[in-house]
Scaffold this motif. Structure first.
Motif, PDB file in Angstrom:
ATOM      1  N   SER A  78     -11.117 -13.841  -8.164  1.00  0.00           N
ATOM      2  CA  SER A  78     -11.247 -12.811  -7.132  1.00  0.00           C
ATOM      3  C   SER A  78      -9.979 -12.582  -6.327  1.00  0.00           C
ATOM      4  N   LEU A  79      -9.435 -13.624  -5.708  1.00  0.00           N
ATOM      5  CA  LEU A  79      -8.278 -13.439  -4.837  1.00  0.00           C
ATOM      6  C   LEU A  79      -7.045 -13.016  -5.625  1.00  0.00           C
ATOM      7  N   TYR A  80      -6.877 -13.602  -6.807  1.00  0.00           N
ATOM      8  CA  TYR A  80      -5.712 -13.250  -7.620  1.00  0.00           C
ATOM      9  C   TYR A  80      -5.749 -11.785  -8.044  1.00  0.00           C
ATOM     10  N   PHE A  81      -6.843 -11.357  -8.664  1.00  0.00           N
ATOM     11  CA  PHE A  81      -6.885 -10.009  -9.231  1.00  0.00           C
ATOM     12  C   PHE A  81      -6.973  -8.929  -8.163  1.00  0.00           C
ATOM     13  N   VAL A  82      -7.725  -9.168  -7.094  1.00  0.00           N
ATOM     14  CA  VAL A  82      -7.837  -8.159  -6.043  1.00  0.00           C
ATOM     15  C   VAL A  82      -6.495  -7.973  -5.341  1.00  0.00           C
ATOM     16  N   SER A  83      -5.813  -9.079  -5.021  1.00  0.00           N
ATOM     17  CA  SER A  83      -4.517  -8.967  -4.360  1.00  0.00           C
ATOM     18  C   SER A  83      -3.485  -8.323  -5.282  1.00  0.00           C
ATOM     19  N   GLU A  84      -3.524  -8.656  -6.576  1.00  0.00           N
ATOM     20  CA  GLU A  84      -2.577  -8.055  -7.523  1.00  0.00           C
ATOM     21  C   GLU A  84      -2.811  -6.554  -7.672  1.00  0.00           C
ATOM     22  N   ASN A  85      -4.080  -6.153  -7.849  1.00  0.00           N
ATOM     23  CA  ASN A  85      -4.384  -4.736  -8.019  1.00  0.00           C
ATOM     24  C   ASN A  85      -4.109  -3.934  -6.755  1.00  0.00           C
ATOM     25  N   MET A  86      -4.381  -4.533  -5.587  1.00  0.00           N
ATOM     26  CA  MET A  86      -4.064  -3.848  -4.334  1.00  0.00           C
ATOM     27  C   MET A  86      -2.557  -3.696  -4.176  1.00  0.00           C
ATOM     28  N   ALA A  87      -1.802  -4.715  -4.592  1.00  0.00           N
ATOM     29  CA  ALA A  87      -0.342  -4.641  -4.522  1.00  0.00           C
ATOM     30  C   ALA A  87       0.191  -3.543  -5.427  1.00  0.00           C
ATOM     31  N   VAL A  88      -0.400  -3.414  -6.631  1.00  0.00           N
ATOM     32  CA  VAL A  88       0.015  -2.362  -7.557  1.00  0.00           C
ATOM     33  C   VAL A  88      -0.273  -0.980  -6.970  1.00  0.00           C
ATOM     34  N   LYS A  89      -1.381  -0.868  -6.245  1.00  0.00           N
ATOM     35  CA  LYS A  89      -1.784   0.431  -5.707  1.00  0.00           C
ATOM     36  C   LYS A  89      -0.914   0.870  -4.532  1.00  0.00           C
ATOM     37  N   ILE A  90      -0.583  -0.066  -3.632  1.00  0.00           N
ATOM     38  CA  ILE A  90       0.127   0.333  -2.408  1.00  0.00           C
ATOM     39  C   ILE A  90       1.613   0.002  -2.433  1.00  0.00           C
ATOM     40  N   GLY A  91       2.044  -0.818  -3.383  1.00  0.00           N
ATOM     41  CA  GLY A  91       3.444  -1.236  -3.413  1.00  0.00           C
ATOM     42  C   GLY A  91       4.194  -0.645  -4.593  1.00  0.00           C
ATOM     43  N   TYR A  92       5.396  -1.166  -4.821  1.00  0.00           N
ATOM     44  CA  TYR A  92       6.212  -0.756  -5.957  1.00  0.00           C
ATOM     45  C   TYR A  92       5.893  -1.666  -7.144  1.00  0.00           C
ATOM     46  N   VAL A  93       5.557  -1.043  -8.278  1.00  0.00           N
ATOM     47  CA  VAL A  93       5.112  -1.804  -9.442  1.00  0.00           C
ATOM     48  C   VAL A  93       6.178  -2.794  -9.898  1.00  0.00           C
ATOM     49  N   ASN A  94       7.454  -2.408  -9.840  1.00  0.00           N
ATOM     50  CA  ASN A  94       8.539  -3.310 -10.248  1.00  0.00           C
ATOM     51  C   ASN A  94       8.533  -4.586  -9.411  1.00  0.00           C
ATOM     52  N   ASN A  95       8.420  -4.411  -8.095  1.00  0.00           N
ATOM     53  CA  ASN A  95       8.391  -5.576  -7.209  1.00  0.00           C
ATOM     54  C   ASN A  95       7.196  -6.471  -7.511  1.00  0.00           C
ATOM     55  N   VAL A  96       6.019  -5.848  -7.673  1.00  0.00           N
ATOM     56  CA  VAL A  96       4.793  -6.605  -7.921  1.00  0.00           C
ATOM     57  C   VAL A  96       4.911  -7.400  -9.217  1.00  0.00           C
ATOM     58  N   SER A  97       5.380  -6.745 -10.270  1.00  0.00           N
ATOM     59  CA  SER A  97       5.502  -7.412 -11.567  1.00  0.00           C
ATOM     60  C   SER A  97       6.449  -8.598 -11.483  1.00  0.00           C
ATOM     61  N   PHE A  98       7.579  -8.407 -10.808  1.00  0.00           N
ATOM     62  CA  PHE A  98       8.567  -9.483 -10.700  1.00  0.00           C
ATOM     63  C   PHE A  98       8.007 -10.677  -9.938  1.00  0.00           C
ATOM     64  N   ILE A  99       7.350 -10.418  -8.808  1.00  0.00           N
ATOM     65  CA  ILE A  99       6.828 -11.498  -7.969  1.00  0.00           C
ATOM     66  C   ILE A  99       5.693 -12.235  -8.675  1.00  0.00           C
ATOM     67  N   VAL A 100       4.759 -11.487  -9.275  1.00  0.00           N
ATOM     68  CA  VAL A 100       3.617 -12.108  -9.949  1.00  0.00           C
ATOM     69  C   VAL A 100       4.068 -12.940 -11.137  1.00  0.00           C
ATOM     70  N   CYS A 101       5.049 -12.439 -11.886  1.00  0.00           N
ATOM     71  CA  CYS A 101       5.500 -13.142 -13.093  1.00  0.00           C
ATOM     72  C   CYS A 101       6.387 -14.349 -12.781  1.00  0.00           C
ATOM     73  N   SER A 102       6.661 -14.587 -11.512  1.00  0.00           N
ATOM     74  CA  SER A 102       7.395 -15.792 -11.126  1.00  0.00           C
ATOM     75  C   SER A 102       6.452 -16.965 -10.888  1.00  0.00           C
ATOM     76  N   ALA A 103       5.168 -16.776 -11.179  1.00  0.00           N
ATOM     77  CA  ALA A 103       4.162 -17.829 -10.966  1.00  0.00           C
ATOM     78  C   ALA A 103       4.498 -19.147 -11.659  1.00  0.00           C
ATOM     79  N   PRO A 104       5.024 -19.146 -12.907  1.00  0.00           N
ATOM     80  CA  PRO A 104       5.361 -20.431 -13.533  1.00  0.00           C
ATOM     81  C   PRO A 104       6.399 -21.229 -12.752  1.00  0.00           C
ATOM     82  N   LEU A 105       7.355 -20.534 -12.133  1.00  0.00           N
ATOM     83  CA  LEU A 105       8.353 -21.233 -11.330  1.00  0.00           C
ATOM     84  C   LEU A 105       7.696 -21.871 -10.112  1.00  0.00           C
ATOM     85  N   LEU A 106       6.764 -21.161  -9.489  1.00  0.00           N
ATOM     86  CA  LEU A 106       6.028 -21.724  -8.360  1.00  0.00           C
ATOM     87  C   LEU A 106       5.175 -22.905  -8.808  1.00  0.00           C
TER      88      LEU A 106
END
Length: 291
Positions: A78-106
């Motif tokens: 729930s928290l992962y997908f809702v926050s990701e989809n909301m970020a895609v809707k209101i933010g810049y897709v490039n930024n969202v993709s970069f931040i989300v795909c850095s999860a392995p480093l975190l």
């Protein structure tokens, strides 16, 4: 790695499939569905599918494990997908993709701080850095101007942290079957998304599901990207190790960019090709020396 090559191949295919889901979600958002509505329909379809194949064992062996499974449903659901989809809707897709795909480093940074058996070796650090730089080239795809959206970027960071925690929690539940874990993730994901409807009630009309684009993308997200891929991900995480397979998430933007070019008509530059090669090289370096 040679003895487990089929597990690594499955992990790669799963991540490449998940990379496509950014485009699926974008299409559904453009058709009027809200972020929490997309998640609910996606996980509901997956939950129905998994009950058909695995109806047994309702609860974990202890309340502690049941609590961990609930956390999996929140952080990987729930928290992962809702926050990701909301970020895609209101933010810049490039930024969202970069931040989300850095999860392995975190995941790696958290594991270094929490687990004593994880060491910060040079190949692990060097490979991770090379992957992150490759992601930047792939996602920003030649666009040098950096645009910021504080709320969208914050939501993307929340999603990234959720996936990092989800990856490490899987490590603690390795004594359970992958299908059982997946079913519990779907269940608790659906339960914990319900409070969203108190603030944002369901508004999407039922006639909207008659549109082929809506129905097709929902079926892909529910049956393929959720039901099939989540079960396979839990299985390979158990076989290979949660941190080892989490590095393959770096491949996520490769399929995202390719699919965006095909479906959405977005341009694909030489910089994206170089970035993809850097991601592959980084994965090879980090996985070759770290079991």
């Amino acid at each position: 790695m040679s003895k487990m090559w089929h597990c690594h191949l499955i992990a790669i295919l799963v991540v490449l499939t998940w990379g496509v889901t950014f485009v699926n979600s974008k299409v559904l958002l453009n058709h009027g569905l809200e972020a929490h509505e997309i998640f609910t329909l996606r996980f509901l379809l997956a939950y129905i599918c998994i009950w058909i194949f695995f109806p047994r064992q309702l609860f974990a062996r202890s309340w502690k494990d049941e609590g961990l499974l609930a956390l999996l449903g929140i952080t990987g659901g729930s928290l992962y997908f809702v926050s990701e989809n909301m970020a895609v809707k209101i933010g810049y897709v490039n930024n969202v993709s970069f931040i989300v795909c850095s999860a392995p480093l975190l995941s790696t940074l958290i594991a270094l701080a929490v687990f004593k058996d994880v060491k910060a070796t040079k190949p692990l650090i060097g490979g991770s850095i090379l992957c992150v730089l490759g992601i930047a080239l792939v996602i920003f795809n030649g666009q040098i101007i950096l645009k910021l959206n504080p709320l969208g970027d914050t939501l993307a960071l929340v999603a990234s942290l959720c996936w990092a925690v989800y990856t490490l929690l899987l490590k603690k539940l390795s004594n359970y079957g992958s299908v059982f874990i997946t079913r519990k993730v779907f269940f608790y994901g659906l339960v914990t998304v319900l409070p969203w409807y108190l603030v944002w009630p369901w508004n999407y009309p039922l006639r909207g599901f008659l549109q082929p684009a809506v129905l097709g993308n929902l079926l892909f997200l529910g049956v393929i990207a959720s039901f099939t891929c989540f079960a396979l991900w839990s299985w390979v995480s158990k076989k290979v190790g949660a941190l080892a397979v989490s590095n393959y998430v770096y491949l996520n933007p490769v399929s995202t960019v390719v699919c965006s070019a095909i479906v959405l008509g977005e341009r694909l530059t030489w910089m994206a090709a170089v970035g993809s090669a850097m991601i592959l090289a980084g994965l090879y370096i980090s996985n070759k020396k770290n079991k």
